[in-house]
Design a protein around this motif. Sequence first.
Motif, PDB file in Angstrom:
ATOM      1  N   ASN A   1      20.064  -1.453 -78.032  1.00 30.12           N
ATOM      2  CA  ASN A   1      21.261  -0.761 -78.519  1.00 30.12           C
ATOM      3  C   ASN A   1      21.867  -1.572 -79.671  1.00 30.12           C
ATOM      4  O   ASN A   1      21.185  -1.849 -80.642  1.00 30.12           O
TER       5      ASN A   1
ATOM      6  N   GLY B   1      26.142   0.940 -63.407  1.00 35.51           N
ATOM      7  CA  GLY B   1      25.978   1.870 -64.518  1.00 35.51           C
ATOM      8  C   GLY B   1      25.085   3.039 -64.204  1.00 35.51           C
ATOM      9  O   GLY B   1      25.009   3.508 -63.065  1.00 35.51           O
ATOM     10  N   THR B   2      24.433   3.512 -65.258  1.00 40.22           N
ATOM     11  CA  THR B   2      23.614   4.718 -65.149  1.00 40.22           C
ATOM     12  C   THR B   2      22.142   4.363 -65.257  1.00 40.22           C
ATOM     13  O   THR B   2      21.779   3.326 -65.813  1.00 40.22           O
ATOM     14  N   GLY B   3      21.284   5.242 -64.701  1.00 39.09           N
ATOM     15  CA  GLY B   3      19.850   5.006 -64.756  1.00 39.09           C
ATOM     16  C   GLY B   3      19.102   6.306 -64.713  1.00 39.09           C
ATOM     17  O   GLY B   3      19.648   7.359 -65.076  1.00 39.09           O
ATOM     18  N   TYR B   4      17.854   6.204 -64.271  1.00 41.53           N
ATOM     19  CA  TYR B   4      17.043   7.425 -64.204  1.00 41.53           C
ATOM     20  C   TYR B   4      16.843   7.899 -62.765  1.00 41.53           C
ATOM     21  O   TYR B   4      16.602   9.067 -62.517  1.00 41.53           O
ATOM     22  N   SER B   5      16.961   6.964 -61.824  1.00 40.86           N
ATOM     23  CA  SER B   5      16.849   7.355 -60.422  1.00 40.86           C
ATOM     24  C   SER B   5      17.237   6.153 -59.577  1.00 40.86           C
ATOM     25  O   SER B   5      17.385   5.039 -60.073  1.00 40.86           O
TER      26      SER B   5
ATOM     27  N   GLU C   1      28.586  -2.037 -70.037  1.00 43.47           N
ATOM     28  CA  GLU C   1      28.776  -1.185 -68.860  1.00 43.47           C
ATOM     29  C   GLU C   1      30.132  -1.511 -68.237  1.00 43.47           C
ATOM     30  O   GLU C   1      30.359  -2.659 -67.825  1.00 43.47           O
TER      31      GLU C   1
ATOM     32  N   MET D   1      24.258   5.394 -74.558  1.00 45.28           N
ATOM     33  CA  MET D   1      23.475   4.670 -73.555  1.00 45.28           C
ATOM     34  C   MET D   1      23.564   5.307 -72.165  1.00 45.28           C
ATOM     35  O   MET D   1      22.963   4.794 -71.218  1.00 45.28           O
ATOM     36  N   LEU D   2      24.299   6.367 -72.020  1.00 40.29           N
ATOM     37  CA  LEU D   2      24.453   6.981 -70.695  1.00 40.29           C
ATOM     38  C   LEU D   2      23.175   7.693 -70.286  1.00 40.29           C
ATOM     39  O   LEU D   2      22.692   8.583 -70.970  1.00 40.29           O
ATOM     40  N   ARG D   3      22.663   7.276 -69.137  1.00 36.90           N
ATOM     41  CA  ARG D   3      21.467   7.893 -68.582  1.00 36.90           C
ATOM     42  C   ARG D   3      21.878   8.885 -67.494  1.00 36.90           C
ATOM     43  O   ARG D   3      23.040   8.882 -67.077  1.00 36.90           O
ATOM     44  N   PRO D   4      20.968   9.715 -67.012  1.00 41.46           N
ATOM     45  CA  PRO D   4      21.404  10.850 -66.179  1.00 41.46           C
ATOM     46  C   PRO D   4      21.820  10.520 -64.745  1.00 41.46           C
ATOM     47  O   PRO D   4      22.566  11.296 -64.146  1.00 41.46           O
ATOM     48  N   TYR D   5      21.361   9.410 -64.212  1.00 40.00           N
ATOM     49  CA  TYR D   5      21.569   9.153 -62.775  1.00 40.00           C
ATOM     50  C   TYR D   5      22.664   8.111 -62.572  1.00 40.00           C
ATOM     51  O   TYR D   5      22.681   7.068 -63.244  1.00 40.00           O
ATOM     52  N   ASN D   6      23.566   8.386 -61.623  1.00 34.70           N
ATOM     53  CA  ASN D   6      24.680   7.486 -61.335  1.00 34.70           C
ATOM     54  C   ASN D   6      24.243   6.471 -60.281  1.00 34.70           C
ATOM     55  O   ASN D   6      24.091   6.810 -59.105  1.00 34.70           O
TER      56      ASN D   6
END
Lengths: 307, 307, 307, 307, 307, 307
Positions: free
Chosen positions: E37, E177-181, E243, F54-59
């Motif tokens: 980033n 924070g946020t992730g994919y799963s 974050e 930077m926000l990804r879909p999963y919390n």
Amino acid sequence: MPRFGGPATMMRLPTQETAKGLDACFVGIPMDIGTSNRPGTRLGPRQIRDESRMLRPYNMATGAAPFDHLQVADIGDVPINTFDLKSSVGIIETHYDQILSAGAIPLTLGGDHTLTWPILRAMKNAHGPVALIHVDAHADINETMFGEKVAHGCPFRRAWEDGCLDNNRVFQIGLRGTGYSRDDFDWSRTQGWTVVQAEECWYRSMAPLMQQVRDTVQDMPVYISFDIDSLDPAFAPGTGTVEPGGLSTWQALEIVRGCSNLNIVGCDLVEVSPPYDPTGNTALIGANLLYEMLCVLPNVPQGTTTP
Amino acid sequence: MPRFGGPATMMRLPTQETAKGLDACFVGIPMDIGTSNRPGTRLGPRQIRDESRMLRPYNMATGAAPFDHLQVADIGDVPINTFDLKSSVGIIETHYDQILSAGAIPLTLGGDHTLTWPILRAMKNAHGPVALIHVDAHADINETMFGEKVAHGCPFRRAWEDGCLDNNRVFQIGLRGTGYSRDDFDWSRTQGWTVVQAEECWYRSMAPLMQQVRDTVQDMPVYISFDIDSLDPAFAPGTGTVEPGGLSTWQALEIVRGCSNLNIVGCDLVEVSPPYDPTGNTALIGANLLYEMLCVLPNVPQGTTTP
Amino acid sequence: MPRFGGPATMMRLPTQETAKGLDACFVGIPMDIGTSNRPGTRLGPRQIRDESRMLRPYNMATGAAPFDHLQVADIGDVPINTFDLKSSVGIIETHYDQILSAGAIPLTLGGDHTLTWPILRAMKNAHGPVALIHVDAHADINETMFGEKVAHGCPFRRAWEDGCLDNNRVFQIGLRGTGYSRDDFDWSRTQGWTVVQAEECWYRSMAPLMQQVRDTVQDMPVYISFDIDSLDPAFAPGTGTVEPGGLSTWQALEIVRGCSNLNIVGCDLVEVSPPYDPTGNTALIGANLLYEMLCVLPNVPQGTTTP
Amino acid sequence: MPRFGGPATMMRLPTQETAKGLDACFVGIPMDIGTSNRPGTRLGPRQIRDESRMLRPYNMATGAAPFDHLQVADIGDVPINTFDLKSSVGIIETHYDQILSAGAIPLTLGGDHTLTWPILRAMKNAHGPVALIHVDAHADINETMFGEKVAHGCPFRRAWEDGCLDNNRVFQIGLRGTGYSRDDFDWSRTQGWTVVQAEECWYRSMAPLMQQVRDTVQDMPVYISFDIDSLDPAFAPGTGTVEPGGLSTWQALEIVRGCSNLNIVGCDLVEVSPPYDPTGNTALIGANLLYEMLCVLPNVPQGTTTP
Amino acid sequence: MPRFGGPATMMRLPTQETAKGLDACFVGIPMDIGTSNRPGTRLGPRQIRDESRMLRPYNMATGAAPFDHLQVADIGDVPINTFDLKSSVGIIETHYDQILSAGAIPLTLGGDHTLTWPILRAMKNAHGPVALIHVDAHADINETMFGEKVAHGCPFRRAWEDGCLDNNRVFQIGLRGTGYSRDDFDWSRTQGWTVVQAEECWYRSMAPLMQQVRDTVQDMPVYISFDIDSLDPAFAPGTGTVEPGGLSTWQALEIVRGCSNLNIVGCDLVEVSPPYDPTGNTALIGANLLYEMLCVLPNVPQGTTTP
Amino acid sequence: MPRFGGPATMMRLPTQETAKGLDACFVGIPMDIGTSNRPGTRLGPRQIRDESRMLRPYNMATGAAPFDHLQVADIGDVPINTFDLKSSVGIIETHYDQILSAGAIPLTLGGDHTLTWPILRAMKNAHGPVALIHVDAHADINETMFGEKVAHGCPFRRAWEDGCLDNNRVFQIGLRGTGYSRDDFDWSRTQGWTVVQAEECWYRSMAPLMQQVRDTVQDMPVYISFDIDSLDPAFAPGTGTVEPGGLSTWQALEIVRGCSNLNIVGCDLVEVSPPYDPTGNTALIGANLLYEMLCVLPNVPQGTTTP
Ligand SMILES: [Mn+2]
Ligand SMILES: [Mn+2]
Ligand SMILES: [Mn+2]
Ligand SMILES: [Mn+2]
Ligand SMILES: [Mn+2]
Ligand SMILES: [Mn+2]
Ligand SMILES: [Mn+2]
Ligand SMILES: [Mn+2]
Ligand SMILES: [Mn+2]
Ligand SMILES: [Mn+2]
Ligand SMILES: [Mn+2]
Ligand SMILES: [Mn+2]
């Protein structure tokens, strides 16, 4: 008039040249030549005044309404000699002798912390030795800094030498960081002062500590010296000698509000450095803390607290 | 090593503690307690060094290759007393006496302009009165500032009093702004100095002026004192006492390059104030001008110029 | 008192509530709700005053000494309605009617350019149609902006509609950038106004142009409206609607100094936006230009110029 | 919709995924891993787009109205591999092959200057060797930087190796600063390229030079590569490898406007670094220069010039 | 010498070229090409060193006096290849093999987090698999980022693949924070690592957690990797992948101080990005945390704690 | 595509012109003319979108995966009239009537807090009176500000007058600072609203409070209005009317996450002012809070919480 218009006085108060007829007065000391690291506190008084523009008269948390009970004005700045620190110290003492002889309680907008020494000398001239509530990341009790006795790391050592302090009623709150030896803080303890290191404050309310302070100080004349670097740099980035791990504004407000019902004879808020305060928020916090000091001056009733 | 890595010395040069064995040396004076307005020049030497990192050895405009002809190092900073301006002046003079006794030409990274007075005293000690090329928005010849004789508005008055200057070979270039009377600049003229106000420079090359300077100075020992506030704030925003309507970097480069083939005995670049230089570019320009000074020192041949 | 201490009035002048007894007065309009792009000019008056602190009374370039000839004070700000632009316009006109009825020449610290319309209405009320010297990147003669007739892109169209201007004596200097059609500038020309696009100014002195301006205006009452965005953003970064390719401060000083010996009835300096001015230098330049305007007011003799 | 609202595309243009059906397209390359000093150009495309918001369709100086003659859109960014510079170079070349095969002229928002190499390869694929107008503080013809052949100091050496350039029609304008030897610029001259050092440009109009450029290039396909660091840091502070003594925006506008009536096949504006551009003005200037490039593309008639 | 003068080494320590003869050394890695980033960590080592200038030798909170027990110096920076991330990784590993073969414990000034992978490889070369205390907002265990295996989001996955870690003694603290799963953090748990999400830390002391860490790690060689973005951006704004909802400096100090009496073999402090740190305070906090790491190295006795 | 490339939409979502077919939509209101102090919120929507990259879909904390359950897009900005606040209020109401008639839940990127009044009017139009969770430093229930009924200090008074609120289900959280009398907060209490002053929140989790909120609101339609100045300026410096002593991001996250399982009909995040947010972190926090609001919308299952 929009609040961002009109004269940039402290809290948009009227100004006057002297403290005559006032119960309390705001006074600036535009000085930074006593600082050992980043400069800029010479611009502190102007920016604190500018950022005080949103302050309204009533304290929503404590119910204090200081202007209903005190005559207050902004009496401008002390004409220090910006090329000579030692000379400035004398100018400050004389200036505060005059304020005190007018019967007004000074609330000082700093300026580097060197200024508290001559103010405490004036306090002693008027009141004899005073109790002290000193909030700071640093003890500021160095015998010398780089060989000099007048510097922002020395004011409380000088005041102690001059007999300005009631040693059983001195509190130093928020101290932390690095030093040269354990004695850097223990010297204070040896004089009978109470040292509350920042680590002792983490995660907790300052209310119990302030109860202890009030119980000890009782009705002695007491001076409050608040170095904005006592705050963690998260809360007050705009200062010169930053130490992480400091107080929060939550704690700072509790400390000042915890000084109610004391015989306060003077207060200062020092070490705001505008060049390191890109948003102006550190100056704004300084302005708020000065307002909170005004709210706990003698003769200002505390209202019903937050439900 | 990437240029942004490694030790932050001037031009990534090696360091040594003294000037021994050097033809020229970079030396910093981290001082701002002589300033009358915005502070911050105490941090000038560190930031000039940091921003000097992209400077390569060969001057593409003039063909100078100073490191092929001179032994140069960065000898660090003068240990001033940051709490006492008058004491610092003495420390500086002594420090430069030592540099000069080693036979090195000092290129100084300031620091507020007060520092040029003690340097000129050391110059006189070593060389007798010197010619002076002084580039500045201000004449800096005040008898006093707020009653003080030592301040960044007074160094050339003090140097004149001390007989440091060859009055027929003093040039003040870039002066402008506001003052108290016509005499603020005419005092210089009365001493025989040549004053070139900024307005005389607008829109034009400095090459003819520098020809006149070289014709006058001839082979006298000459000192160059370059106050970055001589530049218009468009070009050098990061300084403390800003005056609009100043020189461009085009002119600044012409002035320094126009000092070739003179008997330069010392140079300084003063008044860079990092807190007012958010991009670092003012420090970078200061670094470039110091490099250009190095390129015109005695014994550095000038190459073929730009075609 | 150090110059960075004391009340932050324009040039550290005394304040008074009205213009009574003054020859000229500085007055602020803390407004930005008329701007079409970046906001922030509401804070312009405060920062211009703050950064005016180094201004001394004598003009080293022109020899003017305005305070020897004029009674001048800072009369504070106009109490606009920051939530209603159209209402604010009325407040401004009334405020300037009062200033003019006191016989003082107002020098206005803006604020967005919308404010010039009500000022010009007050000028017409007092003097009839006036000549205009308008320095700007933009013509500000839009019929509407996004459907609105009151906005910082429209003041001169509104003033023209209201018959405030002497169309044969209107100069617009510094215009440039992008528009919707050729008519964006030609509308002005159609009214008989003189448009000097920025490209015509590049690399050259404004002195010949100002001679032409003086020859045309003669002794008509003339108003000067100086939008700081007329300057190239190199020289004045701190503004809201930036257009590259603009004037230099060298030219700006020549333009204002070129207004000497005219019958100036009012002046403004608008569009300084402190949030986009991290060093404060744009405000400082604004303060200098306002001082230069003071130096060319009627009854201020011009001294001997730079040799 | 206020200009500061709505989608942040270049000039608020519509977007599309490919260049299909377009005469010209804006395309971003968010890359900074080829830079040798300060980073940040990866954020250049986003900030240039954001600051392009005040650009209106008509060029007040030249009378060009590009959108009346060309179909233009913003086609977004090249999906570079931000962890691998060499891989990114390949991605860029492929991307531009596609743009060119659609028949659109790309105007590129950089990104560091490395990107011009793969673009020039795509240009050669489509057009054969091209003439080049390269405006920069640096020649960018290093054989390697710290051992690497792909870096922002090498694109024109690589393009030369790859036969992308018509060596008799290559112009490098604005070169200056420090280097390793005279050969740093003379290598270009040896290839037959024309090098115009910044010193040759000071104080003067670029119109005569651009006449010479047009006479030489004639109707050859020509590529324009504009490194924002060609500008003096006064005019464009927000970039990574700053060299004082550069071009002004006056000259930059003359250079781009001087490219009218050429057979332009592509353009780029590189090296805008938002973290070093606190006001956003460097990005804004970059946006303006890209617009001026659009105004001189083939088939855009030039209107009547400034009177 | 004022603390803001003199060489800008870590804690103003002496420098040496290699780690020979040292117990511990500070070493910088000026790298940001692994970041996904905002860039800028390439400038981290220089600014951390600069802002370390107020650090004194004695730890007032813990009583540690590291310089009484360890030989420490600043050994400068790793000469990475700033144009090739994969190549830099190899340079770093080799460099740390040399440091470790000299018997010194490296304390690394980052630099983006990619650097921890090659350091951990060197650690394994010297010590076999190590325990790990990893403080971060992110797990940094991605298989790839945008297809690449070398990036600042992958170092611990790579180190795991290379068998550098003692999986039963790996702690990841501060993740959020946020992730994919869900698996973004559960992958770590699957390997036997302990994941302490930031939410588990809110409002509470880290002392109990660190007791658990010490009980688990026992006398295994342990490496500390501290990503400054583990801190909430209130405390550490100057970093690239922010974050909210993170740790406080109070907790950060507890975590590092809680590592006393462990067999620490190396430490790093990464991801300080000066362009996003306008006050320098994030670098200053990084410097403090590195000092605190020095204070808990083996053979540094812990003094009496805060009363 | 690197996350810093590509279109700067909220969370890099696709855009569409209307809310048709969406379950939820992000929508910006680029307005600041309702603010009483520092301006700049007009630029809030653009910077929130930019910093959402930077926000990804999963919390990772709550296990919510909103995009698996909701159709969401960024529908751009409301075309307010930036020169007329009262007119803009009408435009907003109409715009939200259309969004709601499409059946989408709007998540609003502010903009100053004035905008919540017209949104609440649209909510009432669609849903009848709604419950309200209002997080703010200020009550925003002024009858007027400087005589005006439309301003960012009045939206909830106006909404109350218009019958938009279910008075037994209104929560105001985080209130603090200075006012004119006790009634500044007690007016709310008189209407049956629950006021939770900031002091009641210090040092503690918001989870118990949110349980009480959920128990009270039950399945009423509820609107969430989150003023970023509810946060302490340590956490959110970039706003216009700063009050120290506020909430932490830890608490802010708990508040929003505590709104799960409610019948949320709309949300806003207001008062982010980019000119006072030099790092962009306040906008980034705003983006995160908007994402957290999306995560608690109806039909988004909450996953397993942090272990
Ligand atoms: Mn102190
Ligand atoms: Mn302190
Ligand atoms: Mn000077
Ligand atoms: Mn000067
Ligand atoms: Mn205008
Ligand atoms: Mn304009
Ligand atoms: Mn280049
Ligand atoms: Mn370049
Ligand atoms: Mn990490
Ligand atoms: Mn991280
Ligand atoms: Mn609000
Ligand atoms: Mn609020």
